[in-house]
Write an enzyme that holds these catalytic residues in place. Sequence first.
Site, short mmCIF file in Angstrom:
data_model
loop_
_atom_site.label_atom_id
_atom_site.label_comp_id
_atom_site.label_asym_id
_atom_site.label_seq_id
_atom_site.Cartn_x
_atom_site.Cartn_y
_atom_site.Cartn_z
N HIS A 208 -19.69 80.70 -28.75
CA HIS A 208 -20.62 80.36 -28.03
C HIS A 208 -21.33 81.44 -27.43
O HIS A 208 -22.30 81.24 -26.53
CB HIS A 208 -19.95 79.37 -27.00
CG HIS A 208 -19.07 80.18 -25.93
ND1 HIS A 208 -17.98 80.60 -26.11
CD2 HIS A 208 -19.51 80.64 -24.55
CE1 HIS A 208 -17.63 81.36 -24.99
NE2 HIS A 208 -18.49 81.36 -24.13
C1 UD1 Z 1 -21.31 79.58 -19.92
C2 UD1 Z 1 -21.30 80.90 -19.26
C3 UD1 Z 1 -20.26 81.69 -20.21
C4 UD1 Z 1 -18.97 80.75 -20.45
C5 UD1 Z 1 -19.51 79.66 -21.04
C6 UD1 Z 1 -18.44 78.69 -21.49
C7 UD1 Z 1 -23.06 82.36 -17.91
C8 UD1 Z 1 -23.93 83.24 -17.88
N1 UD1 Z 1 -22.40 81.73 -19.22
O1 UD1 Z 1 -22.22 79.87 -20.92
O2 UD1 Z 1 -19.69 82.74 -19.61
O3 UD1 Z 1 -18.18 81.62 -21.20
O4 UD1 Z 1 -20.24 78.75 -20.09
O5 UD1 Z 1 -18.56 77.43 -21.96
O6 UD1 Z 1 -22.53 81.49 -16.87
N2 UD1 Z 1 -25.05 72.40 -22.37
C9 UD1 Z 1 -25.04 71.09 -22.77
N3 UD1 Z 1 -23.89 70.64 -21.93
C10 UD1 Z 1 -23.44 71.27 -20.78
C11 UD1 Z 1 -23.43 72.61 -20.62
C12 UD1 Z 1 -24.46 73.29 -21.37
O7 UD1 Z 1 -25.50 70.78 -23.66
O8 UD1 Z 1 -22.32 70.61 -20.07
C13 UD1 Z 1 -26.05 73.08 -23.27
C14 UD1 Z 1 -27.49 73.46 -22.63
O9 UD1 Z 1 -28.39 73.28 -23.77
C15 UD1 Z 1 -27.46 74.92 -22.19
C16 UD1 Z 1 -26.59 75.30 -23.11
O10 UD1 Z 1 -25.62 74.54 -23.46
O11 UD1 Z 1 -28.80 75.29 -22.14
C17 UD1 Z 1 -25.77 76.72 -22.66
O12 UD1 Z 1 -25.16 76.35 -21.32
P1 UD1 Z 1 -25.23 77.50 -20.00
O13 UD1 Z 1 -24.28 76.87 -18.85
O14 UD1 Z 1 -26.36 78.18 -19.85
O15 UD1 Z 1 -24.16 78.68 -20.90
P2 UD1 Z 1 -23.03 78.69 -21.77
O16 UD1 Z 1 -23.29 79.01 -23.00
O17 UD1 Z 1 -22.13 77.31 -21.81
#
Ligand code: UD1
Length: 372
Positions: A208
Site C-alpha cells: 500500500h
Molecule cells: C495510511 C497511512 C499509512 C498507513 C496506511 C495503512 C498516512 C500518511 N498514511 O495510508 O502510513 O500505513 O494508512 O493502511 O497517514 N481509502 C478507502 N477507504 C478507506 C480509507 C482509504 O477507500 O477507509 C482510499 C481512498 O481512496 C484514499 C486512499 O485509500 O484516498 C488512501 O488512504 P489514506 O488514508 O490517504 O492513506 P493510506 O494509503 O491508507
Amino acid sequence: MKMKKIIILVGARPNFMKAAPVYNELKQINKFKTFIVHSGQHYDKTMSKVFFKDLSLPSPKIYLGVGSGTHSEQTARVMMEFEKVCIKEKPDLVIVVGDVNTTLAGALTAAKLCIPVAHIEAGLRSFDRTMPEEINRLLTDQISDFLFTTCEDANKNLLNEGIPQEKIFFVGNTMIDSLLKHLAVAKKINVLEKIGLDVERYGVVTLHRPSNVDDKNNLQKIVYAISEISKVVPIVFPVHPRTDRQLDNIDFLLYDPEFKKGIKFTKPLGYLEFLSLMGGASIVLTDSGGIQEETTILGIPCLTLRENTERPITITQGTNKLVGTDPKRIIKEALNIISKPEKPKSPDRPKRPKYWDGRAGKRIVRILKERL
Ligand code: UD1
C-alpha cells in the site's frame, strides 16, 4: 480527587491494534476517564469498524469524519475538527499512535492548546523524508511530552534529535501486546476456507506504500514478481483500497496468460482473519511497517519490498529482510525461502526483541499513573 481525562486519538487501520492495549489498561485505573476519538481517516468497514469489533474496543465516543484527501487537506481537517473536541472536552492528555496523518494532526492540535501529548511508537526513523510517515514521526516526536518507544534504536534516534532523556520511555511494543492476546483466537479461524483456498503452503502479500502502488510501472513490476512466485506457492493478496484503484490499470496479460492464476486477491481482511492468515503463511511479502514486526514475533520469513525500514530491529533480531522492488531480486529471495524446509512457527522464539512481551500497555499506563 478529580479524575484525569485522557483522549486516545486514532484514525487509520494500523492505529487500532496499537491503541487497544493502552485503552484497556487505562480503563482499569480509577484515576483516569478515557475515551476514543476517531478521525475518520480510514472509514470503510473493512479498514476500521471490523478492527473495533475484533479488538473488543467500544465504538469511538466522537467520530470526526474527515475522510480521504491530500496530505494537507486530511491533516488540516483532522486539526480543525479535533481542536473543537479538545476545547470542549479539555483533556489532561492526548494520546496519539504511530505515524499516520491523524497522529501528527492530533499532536499538533493538542500541543498548540498546551495539552500534554503522549506518542505511542515514538522514535522510529527510516531516514527517508520522501515517506509521508517520516515527516509525521519527526514532527510528532518534537512536540510530544511522553515518548513511548518500542526499541532501543528509537531511544537513540530521539536523543540524537535533541529530545530530553526524561521524556523518553522504553516500554515495548503495544502492537505485539495485541498480537499475543489474540493469536489463540485467530488460529481457530479457518480463513483459507473463507477465501476459498485449499492448500497446505501459501504466501501472503500486502502492498500500500505510495512509492510502490501509486506509480503504475512500479506496481506492474512488483505484481509480475508476485505472479512468478505464485507459480511455486499460491499467494493470498488482501488488497488495500489505494492499491485496488491502481490494480485496475495493471496489464495482467503483459507477461504471461497464466498471470493471475496463483494469486488469490481478497478485500482487506479484519484483524483476526489477517492474523490467522499471516500466522499460517510460509512467506510474507509486504511494504507495511507493522507486518515486519508481527512476522518477527510469529517467526515467519518476511521480505520487505522497500529500500529502507524504520524498524531495523526486525532485521537484526527478527525474520525480516529488505529486498527493494527489483522484480529479479524479489523472485530470487522468495524462491530461496520457499525452497528451504520451514522452521517451526512460534511466538516464543528466544530472540524476541526486548519488551515485545505483551506488557507494553501496562508499562505505559504505570508511567502515566505516576506522572499525570
Ligand atoms: C495510511 C497511512 C499509512 C498507513 C496506511 C495503512 C498516512 C500518511 N498514511 O495510508 O502510513 O500505513 O494508512 O493502511 O497517514 N481509502 C478507502 N477507504 C478507506 C480509507 C482509504 O477507500 O477507509 C482510499 C481512498 O481512496 C484514499 C486512499 O485509500 O484516498 C488512501 O488512504 P489514506 O488514508 O490517504 O492513506 P493510506 O494509503 O491508507
